[in-house]
Design an enzyme around this catalytic site. Sequence first.
Site, PDB file in Angstrom:
ATOM      1  CG  PHE A   9      -2.199   1.099   1.670  1.00  0.00           C
ATOM      2  CD1 PHE A   9      -3.052   1.154  -0.045  1.00  0.00           C
ATOM      3  CD2 PHE A   9      -2.322   1.783   2.707  1.00  0.00           C
ATOM      4  CE1 PHE A   9      -3.499   1.612  -0.221  1.00  0.00           C
ATOM      5  CE2 PHE A   9      -3.290   2.321   2.094  1.00  0.00           C
ATOM      6  CZ  PHE A   9      -3.964   2.413   0.953  1.00  0.00           C
ATOM      7  CB  THR A  99       5.314  -5.711  -2.578  1.00  0.00           C
ATOM      8  OG1 THR A  99       5.442  -6.631  -3.960  1.00  0.00           O
ATOM      9  CG2 THR A  99       3.999  -5.944  -1.970  1.00  0.00           C
ATOM     10  CE  LYS A 128       9.451  -1.356 -12.240  1.00  0.00           C
ATOM     11  NZ  LYS A 128       9.531   0.164 -12.043  1.00  0.00           N
ATOM     12  CD  GLU A 152      -0.786  -0.632 -20.822  1.00  0.00           C
ATOM     13  OE1 GLU A 152      -0.215  -0.849 -20.792  1.00  0.00           O
ATOM     14  OE2 GLU A 152      -1.827  -1.313 -21.154  1.00  0.00           O
ATOM     15  N   GLY A 209       8.408  10.850  -6.286  1.00  0.00           N
ATOM     16  CA  GLY A 209       7.836   9.718  -6.566  1.00  0.00           C
ATOM     17  C   GLY A 209       7.837   8.086  -7.130  1.00  0.00           C
ATOM     18  CD  GLU A 212      11.364   1.161  -9.841  1.00  0.00           C
ATOM     19  OE1 GLU A 212      11.054  -0.166  -9.154  1.00  0.00           O
ATOM     20  OE2 GLU A 212      10.445   1.548  -9.956  1.00  0.00           O
ATOM     21  CG  ASP A 223      12.319   1.072 -13.819  1.00  0.00           C
ATOM     22  OD1 ASP A 223      11.738   0.444 -12.667  1.00  0.00           O
ATOM     23  OD2 ASP A 223      12.258   2.167 -14.461  1.00  0.00           O
ATOM     24  CE  LYS A 227       9.882   1.636 -15.896  1.00  0.00           C
ATOM     25  NZ  LYS A 227       9.945   2.550 -15.502  1.00  0.00           N
ATOM     26  N   GLY A 320       4.507   8.342 -11.513  1.00  0.00           N
ATOM     27  CA  GLY A 320       3.524   8.809 -10.712  1.00  0.00           C
ATOM     28  C   GLY A 320       2.799   8.178 -10.316  1.00  0.00           C
TER      29      GLY A 320
HETATM   30  N1  HSE Z   1      11.031   4.034 -11.004  1.00  0.00           N
HETATM   31  C1  HSE Z   1      10.410   4.007 -12.330  1.00  0.00           C
HETATM   32  C2  HSE Z   1      10.974   5.360 -13.247  1.00  0.00           C
HETATM   33  C3  HSE Z   1       8.745   4.765 -11.951  1.00  0.00           C
HETATM   34  O1  HSE Z   1      11.804   6.474 -13.176  1.00  0.00           O
HETATM   35  O2  HSE Z   1      10.191   5.112 -14.617  1.00  0.00           O
HETATM   36  C4  HSE Z   1       7.685   4.083 -12.957  1.00  0.00           C
HETATM   37  O3  HSE Z   1       8.029   2.700 -13.210  1.00  0.00           O
END
Ligand code: HSE
Length: 339
Positions: A9, A99, A128, A152, A209, A212, A223, A227, A320
Amino acid sequence: VLKLALIGFGFVAQGLAEILLHRSDELRANLGFSAQIVAVATRSRGSLYRPDGLVIDELFTAIHQGRLDQYPDVVGLERGWDTMRMIRESSADVVIEATPSNFQTGQPALDYCHAALDAGKHLVMANKGPLVVAYHDLVTHARQAGRQLRFEATVMAGTPTIHVGTSALAGCHISEARGILNGTTNYILTQMESGMSYAEALAQAQKLGYAEADPSADVDGWDAAAKALILAAALFNSQMTLADFSVKGISGITLDNVQSARTRGERWKLVARVTPAGGSVQPVCLPISDPLANVMRATNAVTYTTDHLGDVTLIGPGAGRSQTGFGLLADLLEIHRAG
Ligand code: HSE
């Protein structure tokens, strides 16, 4: 009513809860969609289960006080169930895994994902890690369980990257996906252009925010690679692992590099690229005429190279709270539609 169990959360799950709080009437009226949060499990901030639904306002009040235990006593409320029990025994229809990502083992989330499918629940992911480690196992498991696995929110937040690549463009042959897939690094590079130091820009990205839990995953390129790997698996059914990627982050890029590129009419961007044969993430100095060079702050973009349409580019938020929460909502709406 779709019953939801939120595993984690943090920022992203709260983003979804906020949308449900403010938009539920509209979603019901326009799309016949209604969802109820019945379970929330966190690692260190308590957990709550109530088969008749939890009140979102009260969840926020409790979490802002630091712990879900602050949630008021109400009939039918169970406190303190561990995450596995919540996944196995709660009456949720959908488990939402939000999480933090672990790109090495995918754990503990990977176990949660398999447990959710074993328990006959649909699985919607913002995390991910499990997909990076075990994409094909999870897809196979979901198929065998007859449940949906959707993700998504894992790539470009709520921007419909997976939907466009796998559904809207299903009749095209896609030969390459290339783009800016990390919000934190793009934000840092944007801020450095106006003279902000790397460290200060990273601190801001964390505050907003975007980053990661461990921001080295962002700045070192992993990261974006994660993706890109998820995208390659979804688009090409590729079997790549992160070790097959060539990955370089932005830590070697100085304020001077950024500013001198600008005087030449260029911009540094962290560019991820996948084809059926492989993938890479690296800083590239792009001419301003390249559409990717004009994607700023936490915005991301991906260009799909296709046979029928040529290049199709999608630009939108890459990180975000509500932007990623929306990605989860989009998946829930797909589950609702498949009904
Ligand atoms: N840490 C990732 C970014 C957050 O900055 O793109 C979204 O996955």
